[in-house]
Scaffold this active site. Structure first.
Site, PDB file in Angstrom:
ATOM      1  N   GLY A 219       7.324  19.440  -4.978  1.00  0.00           N
ATOM      2  CA  GLY A 219       6.791  18.511  -4.385  1.00  0.00           C
ATOM      3  C   GLY A 219       5.970  17.476  -4.502  1.00  0.00           C
ATOM      4  N   THR A 256      -1.429  33.513 -10.474  1.00  0.00           N
ATOM      5  CA  THR A 256      -1.336  33.270  -9.321  1.00  0.00           C
ATOM      6  C   THR A 256      -0.985  31.512  -8.608  1.00  0.00           C
ATOM      7  OG1 THR A 256      -3.407  34.675  -9.612  1.00  0.00           O
ATOM      8  CG2 THR A 256      -3.717  33.178  -7.500  1.00  0.00           C
ATOM      9  N   CYS A 347       9.828   0.562 -22.103  1.00  0.00           N
ATOM     10  CA  CYS A 347       9.027  -0.748 -22.924  1.00  0.00           C
ATOM     11  C   CYS A 347       8.736  -1.325 -24.327  1.00  0.00           C
ATOM     12  CB  CYS A 347       8.000  -1.234 -21.929  1.00  0.00           C
ATOM     13  SG  CYS A 347       9.041  -1.726 -20.364  1.00  0.00           S
TER      14      CYS A 347
END
Ligand code: PLP
Length: 769
Positions: A219, A256, A347
């Site tokens: 998502g 859940t 980096c």
């Protein structure tokens, strides 16, 4: 601690890192908030509050089916794609195990440019489930396209094949129908996972019309919050729950459900599915955005190379490299200019490349300097316009720093004066500039930084007095000659020896009475001191002010000692022309001609400490202390040094010269939200911005209220230490940078060099506004 609401996007922030994660659409945030506040039921509860929650759950599932074209098969909500990938891989491997593995050495195939979640999960569960398979990468060509011949030849032995719809670093998409045909012609039964994370919302996926067995989605790559994902499983494909428990999601995934996340996903997919809504842009609009960005980038970086074929890439992703600029240079510049992009390579002080570009066979420099710029399918035209404007502005700052050349600008106003240290892969290149005389000298150049030097010289019109090496190993390439060739019209003398030393040098007398050759750089001289030991030809270069042909101890500012004296270490003496007796004498000789606190500048910096001195070495380096205080005679020095060399790894290039660990100094921490108050109370304190000048200049409006701020880039910290010798105990220095890493290193260096009141701001500018 900052309060949560203090942490906000910076003003004018331009977010071009949508492949990492997207912002959350307001509609999605509202949906999540609504669900949390008003539809808080548990979808498993049988009362009305639960039924309402269940309705949100199931309508979202229905919408997912519609958007990805999955009229059949299972749609399960997960925490994200990584969980979906686990579930798919465990399901496939467990099924293979249960059915009995017929191949002697089953293959677990994955595309070489796959997100790390895929190969790492394959390896993990191959071992955990005791499959005994070979986890093998499917090669890609120079465009990142999977090798179908390889798949053809290996599919029969595979128990799972993992490919991706579109790549997260380059946006390269695969020809899924061709892959399907190739795989299925060879092996009807092999389980096929396609990572669809970067494709959702950008490519049409009629997933149930394919024979894809598993497809994970995420998502947060499409404007929903983090923590919600979807896994599609083809009808009839084997399935083993990754999370067992209360039996939610029909027992396929217990726990859940994340209903606010699911509601947010519904809001996003509803917009995507609504032809009358223009939140999501059509393909042509996205292509036009990309063209605008490509044109801007090409204009500002004439040396740009795009690392992928745009014709087989998502319109929303650009991956490029600019010759002569590391990804860190561009990342730091863009971040300072408030443009967020990402780099393929990490980096850190160790230079690493992008494994995706490496797999595509791109040149090393491309891989090491890759930048990914990714917008999203809901990006607006005004955001692209703003991005192009900001990129143009930011790159001007690079011209002033001479990191890219410009024919028109006079950059002398921005020129540095004094000593700079450029580090590449823990190797130091030292560049000393006399700004007034427009003269410079380069010491111990790392080949990767040669172009940077060339640009600097051309851009500022410097005369190069010499390009020096402190020593030379027979197996190494001689850099000095190559660099001189690049800048022939800027080089002063005509003849040089193998270390780049000009043959027309004069002489100066050192404190020990020795006469040594010397050359002038502006108002200073560089004298050459023999320093054999690490190699026969090792020397030190002493930079200072001579008077009456004498270079007195107190007038020497820097000693460039190459590998011989290092920060907390001594050059190894187990190499070809090394000699421990010589090293012993060299340490003594050096200590006779420089001061205890003369800054010693070595050619390696393994711990971001920049420089050292005889006094500092005597504290931490027992061998140096032993030689100088007379505790160690030559024989004991030799035997202790030999023991030390034995502990060093085999002489590969990086560890060739050896070092020891040093304890770090404690420095004061100043929280970002206390900075303004501190500066008000201490008007004489100096805020030292240790970012590079182009970052300092990239967003000129940035300031910290009412402060005395100076820009001392980390690359000039040794110069600063030298110039501020007399302010060590009087002034307070507060170091600040982008995120707190460089300021930490700078503050520790100041402290180590005897500065008393030193602070740094953890989190740096990132937490300041
Ligand atoms: N696959 C691809 C192609 C990705 O880009 C990502 C995230 O960067 C993932 C998988 C992992 O996704 P998640 O963060 O949802 O676990």
């Amino acid at each position: 601690m900052l309060s949560l609401t203090d942490i906000q996007p910076q003003k004018d922030e331009i977010y071009l890192d949508n492949n990492a994660t997207t912002p959350v659409l307001p509609q999605a945030a509202q949906a999540a908030m609504h669900t949390m506040q008003l539809c808080y039921g548990n979808p498993s509860s049988s009362h009305i509050t639960g039924i309402k929650a269940k309705y949100i759950l199931e309508t979202t599932r229905g919408l997912v089916r519609k958007v990805i074209g999955a009229s059949t098969g299972e749609i399960t909500f997960t925490s994200g794609a990584t969980e979906g990938i686990q579930t798919a891989i465990i399901s496939a491997l467990q099924a293979a195990k249960e059915q009995g593995i017929s191949q002697e050495k089953p293959l677990l195939l994955y595309g070489a440019t796959e997100h790390k979640a895929v190969p790492e999960t394959l390896k993990h569960w191959n071992s955990m489930l005791d499959i005994g398979g070979d986890v093998v990468a499917i090669p890609v060509d120079e465009n990142g396209i999977l090798d179908v011949d390889f798949i053809k030849h290996n599919s029969a032995d595979a128990i799972i094949i993992c490919t991706m719809a579109a790549n997260n670093e380059t946006g390269v998409f695969q020809d899924l129908p061709l892959l399907e045909k190739t795989i299925r012609e060879q092996n009807e039964a092999v389980l096929w996972m396609v990572d669809c994370v970067q494709a959702l919302g950008k490519i049409d996926l009629n997933i149930a019309e394919t024979t894809i067995d598993y497809a994970p989605f995420s998502g947060h790559k499409l404007y929903a919050p983090k923590g919600i994902g979807v896994l599609y499983v083809r009808e009839g494909a084997p399935y083993t729950p990754f999370i067992a428990g209360g039996g939610q999601e029909s027992g396929l995934r217990s726990g859940t459900e994340n209903l606010p996340g699911i509601a947010a996903l519904q809001a996003v997919l509803a917009l995507l599915d609504d032809p009358s809504d223009d939140t999501f842009k059509d393909h042509d609009t996205l292509l036009a955005y990309r063209k605008q960005l490509v044109d801007t980038l090409t204009e500002v970086f004439p040396d740009i190379v795009f690392n992928h074929d745009l014709s087989c890439s998502l319109p929303t992703t650009l991956n490029f490299s600019v010759r002569g600029l590391s990804s860190k240079d561009i990342m730091d510049l863009f971040d300072a200019a408030r443009i967020r992009v990402s780099s393929g390579s990490a980096c850190s002080s160790k230079v690493t490349g992008s494994f995706v570009l490496d797999a595509m066979g791109k040149e090393r420099w491309q891989s090491e300097s890759a930048i990914r710029l990714s917008f999203g399918p809901a990006t607006k035209q005004c955001e692209i316009d703003q991005a192009c404007k900001a990129i143009k502005q930011a790159v001007e700052a690079l011209k002033h720093s001479c990191l890219i050349l410009s024919d028109t600008d006079d950059n002398s106003e921005f020129a540095v004066d004094g000593l700079q240290q450029w580090v590449y892969d823990q190797q130091c290149t030292w560049c000393y500039v006399d700004k007034a005389a427009k003269e410079c000298v380069l010491i111990d150049a790392t080949p990767e930084l040669v172009n940077k030097f060339e640009r600097l010289v051309r851009c500022q019109g410097y005369q190069v007095v010499a390009v020096l090496e402190s020593h030379h190993h027979s197996q190494q390439v001689l850099n000095t000659e190559m660099i001189r060739e690049l800048i022939t019209e800027h080089i002063q003398a005509a003849e040089f020896d193998e270390l780049g030393w000009p043959l027309n040098a004069t002489q100066v007398k050192l404190a020990n009475g020795d006469s040594v050759p010397a050359i002038k750089v502006g108002s200073k001289v560089i004298a050459r001191l023999p320093l054999a030991g690490h190699t026969k030809n090792s020397v030190a270069y002493l930079l200072g002010t001579a008077s009456n042909e004498r270079l007195a101890i107190e007038n020497i500012e820097y000693a460039f000692t190459g590998d011989t004296i290092q920060i907390g270490g001594l050059g190894r003496t187990d190499g070809e022309t090394a000699d421990c007796d010589d090293l012993y004498q060299s340490i003594k000789r050096l200590a006779q001609v420089i001061a205890e606190d003369t800054l010693i500048c070595p050619s390696h910096d393994y711990q971001t400490l920049f420089s050292t001195s005889i006094a500092m070495e005597c504290k931490t380096n027992a061998l140096v202390a032993g030689v100088l205080d007379g505790e160690l005679d030559v024989a004991s020095f030799k035997s202790q040094k030999a023991d030390l060399d034995k502990q060093l790894p085999e002489s590969d290039y990086h560890n060739f010269c050896g070092s020891v660990n040093l304890s770090q100094n404690n420095i004061g921490h100043l929280a970002a939200n206390q900075l303004a108050e501190f500066m008000e109370k201490h008007p004489n304190a100096t805020l030292v911005d240790v970012r590079e000048p182009h970052e300092f200049e990239a967003y000129p409006d940035a300031y910290v209220a009412g402060t005395k701020m100076v820009n001392i880039p980390l690359s000039q910290i040794t110069n600063f230490v030298n110039l501020q010798r007399d302010s060590k105990s009087v002034e307070a220095f507060i170091c600040i940078c982008r995120s707190g890493n460089r300021s930490d290193a700078a503050a520790k260096t100041l402290k180590r060099n005897g500065f008393v009141n030193v602070y740094h701001v953890p989190g740096g500018f990132a937490l300041l506004d």
